[in-house]
Design a protein around this motif. Structure first.
Motif, PDB file in Angstrom:
ATOM      1  N   ALA A 189       1.139  27.889  15.924  1.00  0.00           N
ATOM      2  CA  ALA A 189       0.812  26.538  16.398  1.00  0.00           C
ATOM      3  C   ALA A 189       1.238  26.324  17.855  1.00  0.00           C
ATOM      4  CB  ALA A 189       1.446  25.483  15.493  1.00  0.00           C
ATOM      5  N   ILE A 190       1.123  27.403  18.652  1.00  0.00           N
ATOM      6  CA  ILE A 190       1.472  27.240  20.071  1.00  0.00           C
ATOM      7  C   ILE A 190       0.253  26.944  20.935  1.00  0.00           C
ATOM      8  CG2 ILE A 190       3.502  28.714  19.885  1.00  0.00           C
ATOM      9  CD1 ILE A 190       1.944  30.843  21.465  1.00  0.00           C
ATOM     10  N   ALA A 191      -0.938  27.239  20.424  1.00  0.00           N
ATOM     11  CA  ALA A 191      -2.137  27.053  21.249  1.00  0.00           C
ATOM     12  C   ALA A 191      -2.290  25.601  21.685  1.00  0.00           C
ATOM     13  CB  ALA A 191      -3.385  27.515  20.490  1.00  0.00           C
ATOM     14  N   GLU A 192      -2.051  24.663  20.754  1.00  0.00           N
ATOM     15  CA  GLU A 192      -2.201  23.254  21.112  1.00  0.00           C
ATOM     16  C   GLU A 192      -1.101  22.786  22.050  1.00  0.00           C
ATOM     17  OE1 GLU A 192      -0.903  23.060  16.650  1.00  0.00           O
ATOM     18  OE2 GLU A 192      -1.890  24.495  17.982  1.00  0.00           O
ATOM     19  N   GLN A 193       0.085  23.423  21.926  1.00  0.00           N
ATOM     20  CA  GLN A 193       1.158  23.081  22.864  1.00  0.00           C
ATOM     21  C   GLN A 193       0.815  23.576  24.268  1.00  0.00           C
ATOM     22  OE1 GLN A 193       5.280  23.765  21.218  1.00  0.00           O
ATOM     23  NE2 GLN A 193       4.117  24.614  19.479  1.00  0.00           N
ATOM     24  N   MET A 194       0.314  24.804  24.358  1.00  0.00           N
ATOM     25  CA  MET A 194      -0.052  25.356  25.664  1.00  0.00           C
ATOM     26  C   MET A 194      -1.201  24.571  26.293  1.00  0.00           C
ATOM     27  SD  MET A 194       0.508  29.482  25.205  1.00  0.00           S
ATOM     28  CE  MET A 194      -0.627  29.693  23.837  1.00  0.00           C
ATOM     29  N   ARG A 195      -2.133  24.122  25.453  1.00  0.00           N
ATOM     30  CA  ARG A 195      -3.243  23.315  25.980  1.00  0.00           C
ATOM     31  C   ARG A 195      -2.724  22.024  26.600  1.00  0.00           C
ATOM     32  NH1 ARG A 195      -7.873  22.208  21.784  1.00  0.00           N
ATOM     33  NH2 ARG A 195      -6.172  21.099  20.731  1.00  0.00           N
ATOM     34  N   ARG A 196      -1.772  21.388  25.942  1.00  0.00           N
ATOM     35  CA  ARG A 196      -1.191  20.157  26.499  1.00  0.00           C
ATOM     36  C   ARG A 196      -0.444  20.439  27.801  1.00  0.00           C
ATOM     37  NH1 ARG A 196      -0.233  15.799  22.984  1.00  0.00           N
ATOM     38  NH2 ARG A 196      -1.843  15.762  21.359  1.00  0.00           N
ATOM     39  N   LEU A 197       0.290  21.554  27.828  1.00  0.00           N
ATOM     40  CA  LEU A 197       1.020  21.893  29.047  1.00  0.00           C
ATOM     41  C   LEU A 197       0.071  22.204  30.193  1.00  0.00           C
ATOM     42  CD1 LEU A 197       3.963  24.067  27.643  1.00  0.00           C
ATOM     43  CD2 LEU A 197       3.929  21.619  28.169  1.00  0.00           C
ATOM     44  N   ASP A 198      -1.066  22.851  29.888  1.00  0.00           N
ATOM     45  CA  ASP A 198      -2.079  23.105  30.915  1.00  0.00           C
ATOM     46  C   ASP A 198      -2.582  21.786  31.503  1.00  0.00           C
ATOM     47  OD1 ASP A 198      -2.047  25.875  30.780  1.00  0.00           O
ATOM     48  OD2 ASP A 198      -3.591  25.962  29.219  1.00  0.00           O
ATOM     49  N   GLU A 199      -2.816  20.823  30.627  1.00  0.00           N
ATOM     50  CA  GLU A 199      -3.317  19.514  31.077  1.00  0.00           C
ATOM     51  C   GLU A 199      -2.297  18.799  31.958  1.00  0.00           C
ATOM     52  OE1 GLU A 199      -4.111  17.629  27.380  1.00  0.00           O
ATOM     53  OE2 GLU A 199      -6.009  18.698  27.033  1.00  0.00           O
ATOM     54  N   LEU A 200      -1.012  19.031  31.681  1.00  0.00           N
ATOM     55  CA  LEU A 200       0.050  18.390  32.445  1.00  0.00           C
ATOM     56  C   LEU A 200       0.465  19.191  33.674  1.00  0.00           C
ATOM     57  CD1 LEU A 200       2.288  17.279  29.432  1.00  0.00           C
ATOM     58  CD2 LEU A 200       0.968  15.759  30.933  1.00  0.00           C
ATOM     59  N   GLY A 201      -0.082  20.408  33.805  1.00  0.00           N
ATOM     60  CA  GLY A 201       0.283  21.261  34.932  1.00  0.00           C
ATOM     61  C   GLY A 201       1.687  21.833  34.821  1.00  0.00           C
ATOM     62  N   ILE A 202       2.172  21.981  33.600  1.00  0.00           N
ATOM     63  CA  ILE A 202       3.516  22.519  33.375  1.00  0.00           C
ATOM     64  C   ILE A 202       3.417  24.021  33.108  1.00  0.00           C
ATOM     65  CG2 ILE A 202       5.505  22.517  31.806  1.00  0.00           C
ATOM     66  CD1 ILE A 202       5.002  19.533  31.358  1.00  0.00           C
ATOM     67  N   PRO A 203       4.132  24.838  33.857  1.00  0.00           N
ATOM     68  CA  PRO A 203       4.052  26.301  33.660  1.00  0.00           C
ATOM     69  C   PRO A 203       4.782  26.740  32.392  1.00  0.00           C
ATOM     70  CG  PRO A 203       5.693  25.787  35.310  1.00  0.00           C
ATOM     71  CD  PRO A 203       5.043  24.475  34.963  1.00  0.00           C
ATOM     72  N   TYR A 204       4.318  27.837  31.825  1.00  0.00           N
ATOM     73  CA  TYR A 204       4.945  28.380  30.625  1.00  0.00           C
ATOM     74  C   TYR A 204       4.678  29.871  30.549  1.00  0.00           C
ATOM     75  CZ  TYR A 204       0.143  27.939  28.904  1.00  0.00           C
ATOM     76  OH  TYR A 204      -1.224  28.024  28.768  1.00  0.00           O
ATOM     77  N   ASP A 205       5.447  30.563  29.731  1.00  0.00           N
ATOM     78  CA  ASP A 205       5.182  31.961  29.425  1.00  0.00           C
ATOM     79  C   ASP A 205       5.513  32.194  27.951  1.00  0.00           C
ATOM     80  OD1 ASP A 205       7.972  32.203  29.301  1.00  0.00           O
ATOM     81  OD2 ASP A 205       8.140  33.075  31.293  1.00  0.00           O
ATOM     82  N   VAL A 206       5.212  33.390  27.472  1.00  0.00           N
ATOM     83  CA  VAL A 206       5.400  33.696  26.058  1.00  0.00           C
ATOM     84  C   VAL A 206       6.142  35.014  25.915  1.00  0.00           C
ATOM     85  CG1 VAL A 206       4.271  34.078  23.831  1.00  0.00           C
ATOM     86  CG2 VAL A 206       3.220  32.522  25.502  1.00  0.00           C
ATOM     87  N   THR A 207       7.187  35.004  25.099  1.00  0.00           N
ATOM     88  CA  THR A 207       7.926  36.216  24.755  1.00  0.00           C
ATOM     89  C   THR A 207       7.645  36.546  23.299  1.00  0.00           C
ATOM     90  OG1 THR A 207       9.695  35.766  26.343  1.00  0.00           O
ATOM     91  CG2 THR A 207      10.215  37.252  24.521  1.00  0.00           C
ATOM     92  N   PRO A 208       7.063  37.694  23.010  1.00  0.00           N
ATOM     93  CA  PRO A 208       6.702  38.011  21.627  1.00  0.00           C
ATOM     94  C   PRO A 208       7.929  38.242  20.748  1.00  0.00           C
ATOM     95  CG  PRO A 208       6.374  39.927  23.027  1.00  0.00           C
ATOM     96  CD  PRO A 208       6.708  38.781  23.941  1.00  0.00           C
ATOM     97  N   GLY A 209       7.699  38.177  19.445  1.00  0.00           N
ATOM     98  CA  GLY A 209       8.769  38.433  18.484  1.00  0.00           C
ATOM     99  C   GLY A 209       8.301  39.384  17.407  1.00  0.00           C
ATOM    100  N   VAL A 210       9.212  39.866  16.582  1.00  0.00           N
ATOM    101  CA  VAL A 210       8.861  40.744  15.470  1.00  0.00           C
ATOM    102  C   VAL A 210       8.123  39.922  14.414  1.00  0.00           C
ATOM    103  CG1 VAL A 210       9.747  42.203  13.622  1.00  0.00           C
ATOM    104  CG2 VAL A 210      10.849  42.226  15.881  1.00  0.00           C
ATOM    105  N   PRO A 211       6.870  40.272  14.089  1.00  0.00           N
ATOM    106  CA  PRO A 211       6.133  39.507  13.088  1.00  0.00           C
ATOM    107  C   PRO A 211       6.608  39.815  11.679  1.00  0.00           C
ATOM    108  CG  PRO A 211       4.793  41.325  13.871  1.00  0.00           C
ATOM    109  CD  PRO A 211       6.052  41.338  14.695  1.00  0.00           C
ATOM    110  N   ALA A 212       6.371  38.885  10.767  1.00  0.00           N
ATOM    111  CA  ALA A 212       6.857  39.019   9.398  1.00  0.00           C
ATOM    112  C   ALA A 212       6.307  40.261   8.706  1.00  0.00           C
ATOM    113  CB  ALA A 212       6.506  37.770   8.597  1.00  0.00           C
ATOM    114  N   PHE A 213       5.035  40.592   8.954  1.00  0.00           N
ATOM    115  CA  PHE A 213       4.455  41.747   8.252  1.00  0.00           C
ATOM    116  C   PHE A 213       5.133  43.049   8.670  1.00  0.00           C
ATOM    117  CE2 PHE A 213       1.909  41.995  12.101  1.00  0.00           C
ATOM    118  CZ  PHE A 213       1.676  43.350  12.266  1.00  0.00           C
ATOM    119  N   ALA A 214       5.525  43.153   9.941  1.00  0.00           N
ATOM    120  CA  ALA A 214       6.210  44.355  10.413  1.00  0.00           C
ATOM    121  C   ALA A 214       7.627  44.421   9.848  1.00  0.00           C
ATOM    122  CB  ALA A 214       6.245  44.373  11.938  1.00  0.00           C
ATOM    123  N   ALA A 215       8.301  43.268   9.793  1.00  0.00           N
ATOM    124  CA  ALA A 215       9.647  43.239   9.226  1.00  0.00           C
ATOM    125  C   ALA A 215       9.608  43.549   7.734  1.00  0.00           C
ATOM    126  CB  ALA A 215      10.275  41.869   9.463  1.00  0.00           C
ATOM    127  N   ALA A 216       8.568  43.083   7.049  1.00  0.00           N
ATOM    128  CA  ALA A 216       8.433  43.369   5.614  1.00  0.00           C
ATOM    129  C   ALA A 216       8.221  44.856   5.378  1.00  0.00           C
ATOM    130  CB  ALA A 216       7.276  42.565   5.027  1.00  0.00           C
TER     131      ALA A 216
END
Length: 257
Positions: free
Chosen positions: A90-117
């Motif tokens: 559910a980050i796509a809608e957050q990033m869309r709002r930040l784009d509209e506001l001109g607020i910079p952001y980046d993304v750091t990936p994490g270990v997904p549940a399927f890989a941990a399982a």
């Protein structure tokens, strides 16, 4: 520069967060996190004077307002999500709002549940001549209906290894839609709270997993894994390390003169 860092915290074990993710949480003066999914041990990495906010009870507008206020005050925000934020994050809608506001952001990936399982189960999800495809999917939910053509009955025709998220409450539907394609004897693993101290794996088949899940009373925070790779021991070795397989890093030996 003030910025919003979206950070994948991994499946639960605080040692499975990336080095970068840990550093960003430690440095940020404002930390927003999904309290229902991100363990306290991860948020404990934040510095003592940081403003730490649990976003579980908040709306999207309220979350964005906290980000906007922090950036306006010249503060960096660590926005912490469970697992990898690219999967049901559910980050796509957050990033869309930040784009509209001109607020910079980046993304750091994490270990997904399927890989941990898979790590917990000591299982490779792709075995030679058994399965070379992994499908990450889910069943219909009140918040997110499935697009046409992405139902389990359609995806199941591939015979691929399935990692079904957010669907343990629909285990009856999983069984009903996949049994015609995989057979009632196909292995199923329900991985509960992977990476947390109380993690658990329920082993079964499409024929009996519904009853086993009902006995445990698990209703959330579980991943359903379906496929012939689970428990398979009589698969062919990969050609990658075969003595006859040559590639650029292991060229064919020169014949002696």
């Amino acid at each position: 520069m003030s910025i919003v860092h979206f950070i994948g915290a991994g499946p639960g074990d605080p040692e499975l967060i990336t080095v970068r993710g840990k550093r960003l949480i430690e440095e940020a003066p404002v930390v927003l996190y999904a309290g229902s999914l991100v363990p306290a041990a991860v948020i404990a990495m934040a510095r003592s004077e940081a403003l730490v906010i649990d976003t579980a009870p908040l709306t999207l507008d309220e979350i964005i307002a906290h980000m906007k206020d922090a950036i306006a005050a010249g503060k960096t925000v660590a926005r912490v999500h469970s697992g990898d934020p690219s999967i049901y994050g559910a980050i796509a809608e957050q990033m869309r709002r930040l784009d509209e506001l001109g607020i910079p952001y980046d993304v750091t990936p994490g270990v997904p549940a399927f890989a941990a399982a898979a790590a917990m189960l000591k299982t490779e999800l792709t075995l030679p001549e058994v399965s070379q495809t992994i499908i990450l999917t889910r069943t219909d939910g009140a918040a997110s209906p499935m697009p046409e053509g992405e139902d389990l009955a359609t995806l199941g025709r591939s015979g691929a290894t399935l990692a079904i998220h957010l669907s343990v409450r629909n285990i009856h539907k999983v069984v009903a839609e996949l049994t015609p394609h995989y057979g009632p004897d196909c292995p199923v693993v329900v991985a509960f709270r992977v990476g947390w101290p109380d993690q658990e794996a329920i082993f079964g088949t499409l024929g009996d997993i519904k009853a086993k899940v009902k006995e445990t009373k698990i209703t959330r925070t579980a991943l359903i894994l379906v496929g012939r790779v689970f428990g398979k021991r009589d698969f062919e070795d990969s050609r990658l390390y075969h003595a006859d397989h040559r590639h650029i890093l292991r060229p064919k030996a020169k014949a002696r003169s």
